[in-house]
Design a protein around this motif. Sequence first.
Motif, short mmCIF file in Angstrom:
data_model
loop_
_atom_site.label_atom_id
_atom_site.label_comp_id
_atom_site.label_asym_id
_atom_site.label_seq_id
_atom_site.Cartn_x
_atom_site.Cartn_y
_atom_site.Cartn_z
N MET A 1 0.83 -1.20 0.00
CA MET A 1 0.00 0.00 0.00
C MET A 1 0.86 1.25 0.00
SD MET A 1 -2.91 -0.93 2.86
CE MET A 1 -1.66 -0.84 4.16
N ARG A 2 0.43 2.25 -0.75
CA ARG A 2 1.06 3.56 -0.67
C ARG A 2 0.48 4.31 0.51
NH1 ARG A 2 2.25 6.50 -6.42
NH2 ARG A 2 3.32 4.77 -7.44
N VAL A 3 1.34 4.74 1.40
CA VAL A 3 0.92 5.51 2.56
C VAL A 3 1.80 6.75 2.61
CG1 VAL A 3 0.64 5.55 5.06
CG2 VAL A 3 0.25 3.42 3.80
N ALA A 4 1.16 7.92 2.43
CA ALA A 4 1.90 9.18 2.37
C ALA A 4 2.96 9.09 1.27
CB ALA A 4 2.51 9.52 3.72
N ASN A 5 4.23 9.25 1.61
CA ASN A 5 5.29 9.24 0.61
C ASN A 5 6.11 7.97 0.63
OD1 ASN A 5 4.79 11.83 -0.49
ND2 ASN A 5 5.75 12.77 1.30
N THR A 6 5.49 6.87 1.02
CA THR A 6 6.22 5.62 1.05
C THR A 6 5.28 4.46 0.74
OG1 THR A 6 7.77 4.30 2.35
CG2 THR A 6 5.89 5.23 3.52
N LEU B 1 7.13 4.97 -7.38
CA LEU B 1 6.87 6.19 -6.61
C LEU B 1 7.96 7.23 -6.85
CD1 LEU B 1 5.28 7.72 -4.41
CD2 LEU B 1 6.65 6.49 -2.71
N GLY B 2 9.24 6.79 -6.83
CA GLY B 2 10.34 7.71 -7.05
C GLY B 2 10.30 8.34 -8.43
N ALA B 3 9.99 7.53 -9.47
CA ALA B 3 9.94 8.05 -10.83
C ALA B 3 8.78 9.03 -10.99
CB ALA B 3 9.81 6.91 -11.82
N GLU B 4 7.65 8.73 -10.37
CA GLU B 4 6.48 9.60 -10.51
C GLU B 4 6.70 10.97 -9.87
OE1 GLU B 4 3.21 7.44 -8.91
OE2 GLU B 4 3.07 6.06 -10.61
N ARG B 5 7.59 11.04 -8.89
CA ARG B 5 7.85 12.33 -8.24
C ARG B 5 8.46 13.34 -9.20
NH1 ARG B 5 10.73 10.60 -2.50
NH2 ARG B 5 8.87 9.80 -1.45
N VAL B 6 9.28 12.86 -10.14
CA VAL B 6 10.01 13.79 -11.01
C VAL B 6 9.64 13.65 -12.48
CG1 VAL B 6 11.97 13.94 -9.42
CG2 VAL B 6 11.98 12.18 -11.19
N ALA B 7 9.13 12.51 -12.89
CA ALA B 7 8.78 12.29 -14.30
C ALA B 7 7.55 11.39 -14.38
CB ALA B 7 9.96 11.67 -15.06
N PRO B 8 6.37 11.90 -13.99
CA PRO B 8 5.18 11.06 -13.93
C PRO B 8 4.74 10.49 -15.27
CG PRO B 8 4.63 13.38 -13.62
CD PRO B 8 6.11 13.28 -13.56
N ASP B 9 5.24 11.07 -16.37
CA ASP B 9 4.86 10.58 -17.69
C ASP B 9 5.76 9.47 -18.20
OD1 ASP B 9 6.85 12.57 -17.64
OD2 ASP B 9 6.65 12.91 -19.80
N LEU B 10 6.85 9.16 -17.48
CA LEU B 10 7.80 8.15 -17.95
C LEU B 10 7.59 6.82 -17.21
CD1 LEU B 10 11.27 9.92 -18.36
CD2 LEU B 10 9.67 9.20 -20.13
N PRO B 11 7.26 5.74 -17.92
CA PRO B 11 7.12 4.44 -17.26
C PRO B 11 8.49 3.83 -16.98
CG PRO B 11 6.72 4.20 -19.61
CD PRO B 11 6.92 5.68 -19.36
N LEU B 12 8.52 2.90 -16.06
CA LEU B 12 9.75 2.16 -15.76
C LEU B 12 9.87 0.97 -16.70
CD1 LEU B 12 9.59 2.01 -11.85
CD2 LEU B 12 10.73 3.70 -13.28
N ALA B 13 11.09 0.71 -17.14
CA ALA B 13 11.36 -0.49 -17.94
C ALA B 13 11.65 -1.66 -17.00
CB ALA B 13 12.54 -0.25 -18.87
N ALA B 14 11.35 -2.86 -17.48
CA ALA B 14 11.54 -4.06 -16.64
C ALA B 14 13.00 -4.24 -16.26
CB ALA B 14 11.02 -5.30 -17.37
#
Length: 437
Positions: free
Chosen positions: A126-131, A314-327
């Motif tokens: 679960m996402r809770v606050a910033n973690t 979560l970390g990627a969405e903080r700075v680049a919400p439009d970029l998905p993570l690669a496997a």
Amino acid sequence: MPSDTQEDRSTSRRSRRPEPGVVVVFSVDRALCMPFPLDGRPLVLGRDCPEGASLDDARVSRQHAEISLIASGWRIRDLGSRNGTHVNGRPTSGTVVCPQPPVIRVGRSLALAVPDVVPFLGGAPMRVANTVQGPAWRAALDQVAVIARAGADLLIVGENGCGKERAAAHFHASGPRARGPFVPVNCAAIPHGIAERLLFGTVKGAYSGASAEAQGYVRAAHGGVLFFDEFGELELEVQAKLLRVIESKETLAVGATRSQVVDVTFCLATNRDLLAAVAAGAFRGDLYYRVTRSHVVLPTLRARREEIPWLAQLGAERVAPDLPLAADLVEACLLRPWPGNARELLGEVERVARAARADAQRSVHADLLSPIAGRPLESSPPPEAGEHQKPTAERIARALREAGTVSAAAKLLGIHRSHLYRLIRQHGIDVTTVTRQ
């Protein structure tokens, strides 16, 4: 009173036998939590597996790989898949046996073999606050809450970056002093020689320059919780006075002749081996035996790898919400020990996401990871399969075969087209021949 208390669940977890299984933690571009018990039988990963783990991943074959637990460890068998199977970052088209639970990649999906799958059946992290809170973290918080409700003091033991202050805040919120103040103190940041004044306060005229009374942290926490982070760094003399406050619930300000009663619950946290510090004379034995009566050891990120894809997302969405993570990025993160725990992981993923956005990439790939991120500081990073600063010739050729053009292959690899052309020249790859295969 409900019968299913947190204590009941904790007892149940200890009494039953572990059930080995597999948890799919990432697929295509998002974190998941899909648990599958083995039940003594092999589990098949694929795109069309009614009896196994069906993955909505176009790069996964219908029957891609089989996972089973045998006497010598975890056996992973590729089932003749089109793209092969990766086990702990290494490609295979055959059978691999791992003595420890491995990380498995099929197509753009990732799975973890786990000794006990039951904690994962309760739902995704679960996402809770910033973690993020996964099953191991929630189990630790259950222990914290039990101690808080009992009104006892608490010692939290954990590595840097694993969430000691979050656990302390949960301790405060779960106990009878939740309406009172929560006063956090970083003992490692207190300058030498003034800890006693800051903790216990001073009276006017106690020393040169003491022109007014100061109540100190202990009195400021009256009616609530006083959180001492890294309290093992306190000077020995201050440790003796802290023990007296914990035992008597009375504090004596510097320069005062009378002590004052305080209603404070203590939450103490450390990343030190306190018993070793006692043996070395750096920590008081009487304080050690007092504070270890009620303690919780927080799990490291290495012990809760299922949270890594969620934290990375979560970390990627903080700075680049439009970029998905690669496997391949998530796989590389799963394979590193992260001595700085969640704090280090989040910082590194934020950095690589910024770099990917600056380079106009369409996803965040592993080749942007620092070679030292997530590894012990005292050791140099060894070359590791699946984690490269630049794609290998084999990986480039495979991308060219799959994509058909250099531009499409560059997007698949997550690098700029001009960078891929340079690598093609360096490796002497014949693009025409490869794309026709």
